[in-house]
Write a protein that holds these residues in place. Structure first.
Motif, PDB file in Angstrom:
ATOM      1  N   TYR A   1       4.346  -5.684  -4.024  1.00  0.00           N
ATOM      2  CA  TYR A   1       2.939  -5.756  -3.628  1.00  0.00           C
ATOM      3  C   TYR A   1       2.827  -6.528  -2.320  1.00  0.00           C
ATOM      4  N   VAL A   2       2.109  -5.944  -1.379  1.00  0.00           N
ATOM      5  CA  VAL A   2       2.043  -6.468  -0.023  1.00  0.00           C
ATOM      6  C   VAL A   2       0.589  -6.686   0.386  1.00  0.00           C
ATOM      7  N   GLU A   3       0.320  -7.807   1.026  1.00  0.00           N
ATOM      8  CA  GLU A   3      -1.024  -8.101   1.541  1.00  0.00           C
ATOM      9  C   GLU A   3      -1.085  -7.683   2.999  1.00  0.00           C
ATOM     10  N   ILE A   4      -1.981  -6.756   3.315  1.00  0.00           N
ATOM     11  CA  ILE A   4      -2.132  -6.254   4.681  1.00  0.00           C
ATOM     12  C   ILE A   4      -3.583  -6.445   5.103  1.00  0.00           C
TER      13      ILE A   4
ATOM     14  N   ILE B   1       0.974  -1.346  -2.000  1.00  0.00           N
ATOM     15  CA  ILE B   1       2.081  -1.331  -2.938  1.00  0.00           C
ATOM     16  C   ILE B   1       3.213  -0.479  -2.379  1.00  0.00           C
ATOM     17  N   LEU B   2       4.424  -1.018  -2.461  1.00  0.00           N
ATOM     18  CA  LEU B   2       5.638  -0.290  -2.093  1.00  0.00           C
ATOM     19  C   LEU B   2       6.378   0.017  -3.387  1.00  0.00           C
ATOM     20  N   PRO B   3       6.195   1.228  -3.944  1.00  0.00           N
ATOM     21  CA  PRO B   3       6.862   1.560  -5.204  1.00  0.00           C
ATOM     22  C   PRO B   3       8.383   1.514  -5.059  1.00  0.00           C
ATOM     23  N   MET B   4       9.071   1.246  -6.146  1.00  0.00           N
ATOM     24  CA  MET B   4      10.520   1.145  -6.104  1.00  0.00           C
ATOM     25  C   MET B   4      11.153   2.436  -5.596  1.00  0.00           C
ATOM     26  N   ARG B   5      10.569   3.605  -5.943  1.00  0.00           N
ATOM     27  CA  ARG B   5      11.163   4.885  -5.535  1.00  0.00           C
ATOM     28  C   ARG B   5      11.068   5.109  -4.026  1.00  0.00           C
ATOM     29  N   TYR B   6      10.196   4.354  -3.354  1.00  0.00           N
ATOM     30  CA  TYR B   6      10.070   4.481  -1.902  1.00  0.00           C
ATOM     31  C   TYR B   6      10.710   3.301  -1.171  1.00  0.00           C
ATOM     32  N   ARG B   7      11.565   2.594  -1.870  1.00  0.00           N
ATOM     33  CA  ARG B   7      12.287   1.469  -1.274  1.00  0.00           C
ATOM     34  C   ARG B   7      13.721   1.890  -1.011  1.00  0.00           C
TER      35      ARG B   7
END
Length: 372
Positions: A156-159, A165-171
């Motif tokens: 989870y990222v504050e922008i 959210i950066l899901p694990m599958r897109y990491r």
């Protein structure tokens, strides 16, 4: 409702919203409150008097014929023509009459409902504005600070003013983040959820992320002198980038690699050490396929529909395939062809005759050279 204009101006300034949008939101909130308190089936209208800064609320009724049953069954919504003419002699069937409502006299319950309705509609305005703002940035790189990582490894990222959210599958494979880390990612999509509101979905695995990183790192791409034609990635392992130049004086591959690889290495570092191959794009399929299989040296390429039949020396096959087949997979991804390798006798750059072993060649000694 006095000084409503001052309230509208204050909200618009505080939330950085358009005054007209806030005005419409306030009107909607008042109408929704009136319906909730006085009856959902009724129709209301709101006018804001700029001179008094007051909101005036009206109930609307429709004029119908004297024999229309609706005037009896729904007297709060309909009025007969005869009755309406007593109020306005010029009224006709289908017109609307408006009765003023003492909104402030509706009591504490109405005030609480109105407060909730205003908060709701203003929040929807804020979310809609943010949605449009970030919708225009879809496909672009944004960065923010990690606030937490859940048990499923979603980051989870504050922008700025929204959460992402950066899901694990897109990491990228092998990378991990902790609270406080600054993360760069491509904005994949913007979502408005009825429960959670607005949030952003990020990705670090899409080929677009590599393309945008190159745009940031290579001035020639940003200026349009070098064009990224195609990108193929196996995230965290290897990628291929096809490039062209709009100027004959610029080498697209050299521009992206940079002096001693400084530019491409910076991009690779951001991608957790992903190896990046830069190749020159060609509109000729045969040439493009041959280049995509670099570092292998190709003898010939034949295109048959969606298949590319590649002939190459025996010693080049392993290079064309790559470790675990990664090179040929990327070549297929970036060209769009199913690639079939056909071995040819000999080694790259050497004819079959030249490749004959030393044992099979005639022996010539120094003594033979000086024989008379």
């Amino acid at each position: 409702m006095e000084k409503i204009l001052d309230i509208i101006d204050s909200i618009a300034h505080e939330k950085n919203l358009d005054v007209e949008d806030v005005t419409n939101a306030i009107k909607t909130a008042i109408i929704r409150t009136a319906k909730r308190v006085l009856g959902e089936e009724l129709d209301f209208d709101v006018e804001i008097d700029k001179s008094t800064k007051k909101a005036n609320v009206f109930q609307k009724v429709t004029v119908v014929a004297d024999d229309d049953e609706r005037a009896k069954e729904e007297s709060e919504k309909y009025i007969t023509l005869t009755e309406a003419k007593e109020i306005d002699p010029d009224v006709e069937i289908g017109d609307e009459l408006r009765y003023p409502i003492d909104f402030e006299g509706l009591g504490r319950t109405a005030a609480l409902h109105l407060q909730r309705e205003i908060e709701y509609h203003i929040q929807r305005l804020v979310e809609q504005k943010l949605f449009q703002k970030y919708k225009n940035r879809v496909g672009k790189i944004i960065s923010g600070t990690v606030t937490r990582v859940d048990s499923e490894e979603n980051t989870y990222v504050e922008i700025d003013e929204v959460r992402a959210i950066l899901p694990m599958r897109y990491r990228i494979k092998g990378e991990s983040f902790k609270t406080g880390d600054v993360v760069k990612a491509i904005l994949r999509k913007v979502v408005i959820d009825k429960v959670h509101g607005i949030y952003l979905e990020l990705s670090r695995t899409t080929p677009k992320f590599l393309e945008e990183l190159l745009r940031l790192e290579v001035p020639e791409i940003k200026d349009g002198l070098v064009i990224v034609e195609k990108v193929a990635r196996i995230p965290g392992e290897r990628a291929k980038v096809a490039l062209t130049s709009t100027s004959p004086q610029i080498d697209p591959v050299g521009a992206c690699v940079g002096v001693k690889g400084v530019r491409i290495n910076a991009v690779s570092k951001e991608l957790n050490g992903e190896s990046i191959d830069c190749i020159e794009y060609s509109p000729v399929p045969e040439i493009f396929v041959a280049r995509s299989l670099s570092p292998a040296i190709i003898t010939s390429v034949k295109i048959e529909e969606n298949r590319a039949i590649v002939t190459l020396p025996i010693d080049q096959k392993s290079k064309a395939i790559g470790k675990s087949g990664i090179n040929i997979r990327l070549a297929s991804m970036i060209t769009g062809y199913e690639i079939e390798l056909v071995e040819k006798a000999g080694v790259a750059g050497v004819t079959t005759e030249e490749a004959i072993s030393e044992e099979e060649k005639p022996k010539i000694t120094l003594e033979d050279l000086f024989k008379k």
